[in-house]
Design a protein around this motif. Structure first.
Motif, PDB file in Angstrom:
ATOM      1  N   TYR A  84      38.343  38.895  49.085  1.00 50.61           N
ATOM      2  CA  TYR A  84      37.728  39.101  47.732  1.00 50.61           C
ATOM      3  C   TYR A  84      37.628  40.880  47.557  1.00 50.61           C
ATOM      4  O   TYR A  84      37.925  41.403  46.553  1.00 50.61           O
ATOM      5  CB  TYR A  84      36.434  38.617  47.737  1.00 50.61           C
ATOM      6  N   ASP A  88      39.719  42.903  44.501  1.00 46.76           N
ATOM      7  CA  ASP A  88      38.769  43.619  43.515  1.00 46.76           C
ATOM      8  C   ASP A  88      39.596  45.018  43.243  1.00 46.76           C
ATOM      9  O   ASP A  88      39.131  45.829  42.375  1.00 46.76           O
ATOM     10  CB  ASP A  88      37.355  43.959  44.114  1.00 46.76           C
ATOM     11  N   ARG A  89      40.403  45.455  44.349  1.00 45.47           N
ATOM     12  CA  ARG A  89      40.991  46.964  44.072  1.00 45.47           C
ATOM     13  C   ARG A  89      42.501  46.842  43.660  1.00 45.47           C
ATOM     14  O   ARG A  89      42.854  47.979  43.488  1.00 45.47           O
ATOM     15  CB  ARG A  89      41.067  47.346  45.549  1.00 45.47           C
ATOM     16  N   PRO A 124      38.944  43.512  36.656  1.00 48.72           N
ATOM     17  CA  PRO A 124      37.707  43.285  37.294  1.00 48.72           C
ATOM     18  C   PRO A 124      36.883  42.778  36.427  1.00 48.72           C
ATOM     19  O   PRO A 124      36.661  42.865  34.981  1.00 48.72           O
ATOM     20  CB  PRO A 124      37.549  44.651  37.656  1.00 48.72           C
ATOM     21  N   GLY A 172      31.537  37.350  40.597  1.00 49.29           N
ATOM     22  CA  GLY A 172      31.788  38.333  41.192  1.00 49.29           C
ATOM     23  C   GLY A 172      33.431  38.401  41.171  1.00 49.29           C
ATOM     24  O   GLY A 172      33.882  38.364  40.023  1.00 49.29           O
ATOM     25  N   THR A 173      34.227  38.501  42.157  1.00 47.88           N
ATOM     26  CA  THR A 173      35.581  38.745  42.106  1.00 47.88           C
ATOM     27  C   THR A 173      36.289  37.487  41.497  1.00 47.88           C
ATOM     28  O   THR A 173      37.214  37.612  41.018  1.00 47.88           O
ATOM     29  CB  THR A 173      36.067  38.833  43.579  1.00 47.88           C
ATOM     30  N   ARG A 176      37.816  37.144  38.055  1.00 44.63           N
ATOM     31  CA  ARG A 176      39.262  37.735  37.751  1.00 44.63           C
ATOM     32  C   ARG A 176      40.189  36.410  37.802  1.00 44.63           C
ATOM     33  O   ARG A 176      41.488  36.756  37.422  1.00 44.63           O
ATOM     34  CB  ARG A 176      39.588  38.606  38.965  1.00 44.63           C
TER      35      ARG A 176
END
Length: 470
Positions: A84, A88-89, A124, A172-173, A176
């Protein structure tokens, strides 16, 4: 113009053959002869020539995790937190650079087509962009640059988990990954165009149910129906144990449908607690099983589960190097094959990108589990490694007239392969022994070098920035 390749030894549909010449026109084999010496002007291929390999299960961005998840021990679920963090990046530009390098690494390993199980859809926090398929388009461009075919298996991912209390919301992630519901997911995927409807010639679009944990029960059939009706267009029916469904469009013409299935015991327990059924039983109850379905991992199955997958002629995609890396377990490959299911292979999280090793590991894991050798023959392992039909390319994976001109020359004179019986090359060679790769008649790898140049450098440039703040 025609191109003719000559090989001292090649694997043909009816078995290994010597002194093989193949002629290629417009990306297809137009002649295949055996027992004929090379002629002037032929392109001579070294070693043993195989059909192009099919990587039926990939998560391209997981490649950034290689060599970075072994310091904390733990389980699949703790590994997932680092996955995860990478997700995220990523944005479309970074994803293009990473996937291009990963797909080039696949080409170096003899892979001519990949099934990309794609669920990293949005920005994100789940933020939508002006182009809702920007991340998918990055993967399409990456495959074109790397010179391989892509099946974009766009995955529906709606829930954050499953327990006896029901489905958890995304958080959270995971935000996406989600589209809200299966109908909205299908509308987004319907905007993608592939080789069947005027899009890029190297692209097929399919669908995926991420897992029974991530897609609620009442949405499973919606996803399957969307894929089987061409996302609202011409129906693609399937033939399963229950008979025909709608008008059959011909073998291999439908869009593939994939799912992560019974990878972890916890998934089975949650499904039993919530629905009183195993994940496979749930798919059967909701009409999802069929010969267009690929069950990825299929590790923790009951005898009834194996029978259902076999009855419906489903595919089972094993990813042995990932399954051992994540301590998932050893799945029942031979039992599935005996039941009527068909086998394919994937590199999944790319702990290793080497379909020869995946094929070898399928047999070796069976040996460890059964205490018997010869559970799968070299020919059966090659069938699994060239299962292009499972990702929607039914006209690939065979060196025969009319098929796509994919060739992989594996050297038989390296420190790993010297002295091996050519018919057993899969049990000795690794990706490092791949010399030449031809995809749709175009040379992508020659003398062990990819047309993009230094792939190791491309991987370093794409991966290092993702970890600079870690």
């Amino acid at each position: 113009m025609s191109t003719t390749y000559a090989a001292a030894y090649a694997s043909l549909p009816d078995g290994p053959a010597r002194d093989v010449r193949v002629t290629v026109d417009d990306g297809r084999f137009t002649a295949v002869t055996t027992g004929t010496p090379p002629e002037p002007g032929d392109h001579r291929l070294p070693g043993v020539v195989l059909p192009g390999l099919a990587n039926a299960h990939s998560h391209a961005f997981h490649r950034a995790l290689r060599g970075r998840t072994h310091d904390r021990g733990g389980t699949f679920w703790t590994w997932r937190q680092r996955m995860y963090a990478v997700a995220d990046r990523l944005d479309p530009e970074r994803y293009l650079a990473l996937a291009r390098a990963v797909y080039a690494e696949m080409a170096l390993a003899g892979i001519s087509a990949v099934g990309e199980f794609h669920y990293l859809h949005h920005g994100p926090g789940g933020r939508r962009s002006m182009e809702p398929n920007a991340m998918g388009h990055a993967l399409v461009q990456a495959a074109a640059d790397a010179g391989i075919r892509l099946t974009l298996l766009d995955a529906c991912y709606l829930a954050g988990g499953l327990s006896a209390e029901g489905y958890a919301p995304l958080e959270g992630t995971q935000l996406r990954f989600g589209d809200g519901d299966a109908e909205t997911w299908a509308l987004r995927v319907a905007d993608l165009r592939d080789a069947t409807d005027g899009g890029p010639a190297h692209l097929r679009v399919g669908g995926a149910i991420h897992s029974v944990r991530a897609v609620p029960r009442d949405q499973l059939s919606v996803v399957a129906e969307a894929v089987r009706t061409n996302f609202g267009g011409r129906p693609f029916a399937h033939r399963g144990g229950g008979g025909d469904v709608e008008a059959h469009a011909g073998p291999g013409r439908g869009r593939p449908l994939h799912i992560h299935l019974s990878e972890q015991p916890a998934e089975n327990e949650a499904c039993l607690d919530a629905h009183g059924l195993t994940p496979t039983g749930l798919l059967a109850a909701e009409g999802v099983l069929g010969p267009d379905l690929t069950a990825v991992h299929a590790t923790h199955l009951t005898g009834e589960d194996i029978g259902l997958l076999g009855e419906h002629r489903a595919w089972a995609c094993f990813c042995p190097t990932t399954e051992r890396d994540l301590a998932d377990g050893i799945g029942p490959a031979s039992a599935l094959r005996r039941s009527g299911a068909r086998l394919s292979l994937g590199s999944d999280q790319h702990a290793v990108v080497d379909l020869l090793e995946e094929a070898r590991a399928l047999e070796m894991h069976e040996r460890l589990d059964s205490l018997e050798r010869g559970r799968l023959t070299p020919g059966q392992l090659l069938e699994a490694a060239t299962a292009h039909e499972s990702i929607g390319w039914a006209d690939a994976g065979r060196i025969e007239v009319g098929a796509r001109a994919d060739l992989v020359a594996v050297r038989d004179d390296t420190v790993r392969t010297a002295g091996s019986d050519p018919a057993q090359i899969l049990l000795a060679a690794t990706a490092a022994d791949v010399d030449t790769v031809v995809v749709d008649g175009r040379v992508v790898v020659q003398d062990g070098r990819h047309r993009l140049g230094d792939v190791g450098h491309l991987l370093t440039e794409a991966i290092d920035p993702l970890w600079k703040d870690d």
